[in-house]
Structures are given as structure tokens and as C-alpha cells.
Design an enzyme around this catalytic site. Sequence first.
Site, PDB file in Angstrom:
ATOM      1  CB  ALA A  73      -0.905  -0.008   1.227  1.00 32.85           C
ATOM      2  CD  GLN A  75       1.747   6.864   4.366  1.00 32.78           C
ATOM      3  OE1 GLN A  75       2.596   6.461   5.162  1.00 32.78           O
ATOM      4  NE2 GLN A  75       1.879   8.000   3.712  1.00 32.78           N
ATOM      5  CB  SER A  76       3.442  -0.481   2.452  1.00 36.05           C
ATOM      6  OG  SER A  76       4.283  -1.554   2.828  1.00 36.05           O
ATOM      7  CG  ASN A  77       4.265   0.441   8.544  1.00 39.91           C
ATOM      8  OD1 ASN A  77       4.608   1.617   8.708  1.00 39.91           O
ATOM      9  ND2 ASN A  77       3.058  -0.008   8.885  1.00 39.91           N
TER      10      ASN A  77
END
Length: 350
Positions: A73, A75-77
Site C-alpha cells: 500500500a 503507506q506500507s511499512n
Amino acid sequence: MDALDAFPRVKLGHSPTPLDRAPALGAELDVALYIKRDDCTGLAFGGNKIRQLEFYLGAAVAERADTVLITGAVQSNFVRCAAAAARTLGMEIHIQLEERVPDVDDSYRMSGNVLLDKLLGAHLSSFPVGEDESAADASLEALASELADKGRRPFVIHLGVDHPPLGALGYVVVARELTAQMAEQDLAFDHVVVASGSALTHSGLLVGLRALGNNVPVTGICVRRGAAEQRPRVFKRCCEVAALIGKDGCVTEDDVVVSDSVLAPGYGQMNEATISAMAMGARLEALMLDPVYTGKTMAGLVAMARGGSFPSGARVLFMHTGGLPAIFGYERTLSDHLQQFDQAEGKQPA
Ligand SMILES: *Cc1c(COP(=O)(O)O)cnc(C)c1O
């Protein structure tokens, strides 16, 4: 666990992470609350993905790769941590960002993890679909073969369940680490609560605990998809992880418990229970939680406590999986929800 130690692995993060008590939040919920601080794994803001990447990057190093590819995504970590890990090993990093969350604003697209991806010098591309894991993987494969044609040695970190769950081994490691900490502190838990997304964290932890003879109930809080879809996914992953470490059958279907009571309206989207849990953690313990994963997971734990799932004084372990940069990717959404929450609680004039 000899089989576990035979997998190639690179040490990326700080460990063991602390096992803390959260007395004020625990008192509020009438439980003895403990927190495994995997938000403190270090590398580039840390989180659970550092644990998983120790095994993916271990495999990449063993294959003498020089370029890592990953999808996630916006905002993927995971992609941010993969970029950090690749950098520490002198590798290039290609990130494919999927459109998984509707109605997002500028801070979602520019701040938080995306900003860190750019600082880390990742090559970013975008992928229009957010709900098709095999298509996202296929698109990464296509890019990998282009890079191979140009003489690079690419390593793909897949998203879909048709690839081995190497990352889950990082949470078998955590189960072992936790078991040692429990022995040192002469401590046992009555319940464990953990986020359940790709299911690598949930399945790795569950398999690790069972393989070590610990039968503590583990509840996975659904952050990505509903319980009906998540439960078989977790079980499939558990069977695969157990096979990888030579402990087939250590997890039964009944061991897999998930709850989707705080998932709505969907992945990466806020709700009242989550903002309330985030405010509670921050105001009682200065415990920072993120809007996508740990805030929802704490909301799930709060709902269980209030709904009578834990006897009074039960020893409950919350797995803090990190994700904190996303707070800044959700700046506007969080401010709005917090304002409404405080007004409803009478903390501010309307
Ligand atoms: C990815 C992520 C999770 C979920 O972990 P999975 O292994 O994908 O289930 C939980 N918390 C944070 C902060 C994450 O980034």
C-alpha cells in the site's frame, strides 16, 4: 528449532525488544497488560517487518542479489523497512505502491512512509489495483525480468500466498525470544493479541509458541480482510510455517482465532474504536499506536476486555508491531477524528 536456525538470515534490527508493562492502561481494562515492543526493532523506525525481512534479505544475500523488489500500500511499512534493509546491505530497492485505500489526501500520498521511501532513495512505481495480490506479484516479476535483462540480480519479495512464508520465520524467532523473557521474569500469559494482515506475524508467532509447547490463546485482530477470509489464510500459513521448521501439525484449526469486530470500514480506514484506543494508549501510557495496524489491534483488545473475554486481572500480552510513521500519513484524518472524539467525550467545546 534447529530447522529454523538453518535458514539464511541477516540481523537487521535491535533484539530482544523490551517486554514492558502498561499498568495504567491495564487498570483501565481490568487486566494485567504487557506489551512486546516490536515497534523498537530499530532500523529506520522499525516494526514487525524488520523481523520478517531478516529472512527475506537472508535469502537475497544467499542468492547474491543486488536489487530488491517489493509491493505494498502507499503507506506500507513493509516497503519502507525493505528499503532500509536493502540500503544497509548496499542493494538497490524498487517499490511498487498499490492503490488500496479510497479517498486519500496529500499527507497520505506525500508524508509518513512515502517520504521515508524517497529519503531512502527507493525507485517508486505505482500499481492501480489494491486487491489483487497475484496481479501485484506478476507486475513485480515483470519488472524483475526487465532488470535482469539489464544485468541486475533481482530478488522479489512476494505478497501472495502462493509463495513460501519466509517472513513468518521472524515471528517464530520472536516466540523463542518471548519464551526466554517469560522465563527470566517468571511470567506466563493468559492471552495474546496480535494484528492479522498478511498473516505472517500471526502465523509465525502462533506456530512458534505451539512448537515451544505454549498453548496460550492467541487472537488475531483482522486489519486487512474479514474473518471468514482471514481465518483459512492464517491456518494455511501456519501449516506452511510448521512444515518449514519441521513441526508439522503443531497448530490445529481450533488454534486459529481471529476477530474482525473493529475492521470496518476497511483496510487503512479509520473508525471511532481506533481513535479511542489510540487516544487511550497515548494519554495513559504515552504509548503511540498507528491508525492502520496497532491502533486497530488495540481497539480489538479493548473490545475484548469490555466484552468480557478476559477474566478480571488476566495477564494479556499486546504485540506492538510498529507502523508509527503512518501517523503522519494520516495527519488530517487523525486530527479530524480526534477532534470529534474529544468533543464527544466533553474534553473540548463543540
Ligand atoms: C504489516 C503490519 C502488520 C501486520 O502484519 P502481517 O504480518 O502482515 O500480518 C501489523 N502491524 C504493522 C505496523 C504492520 O506494518
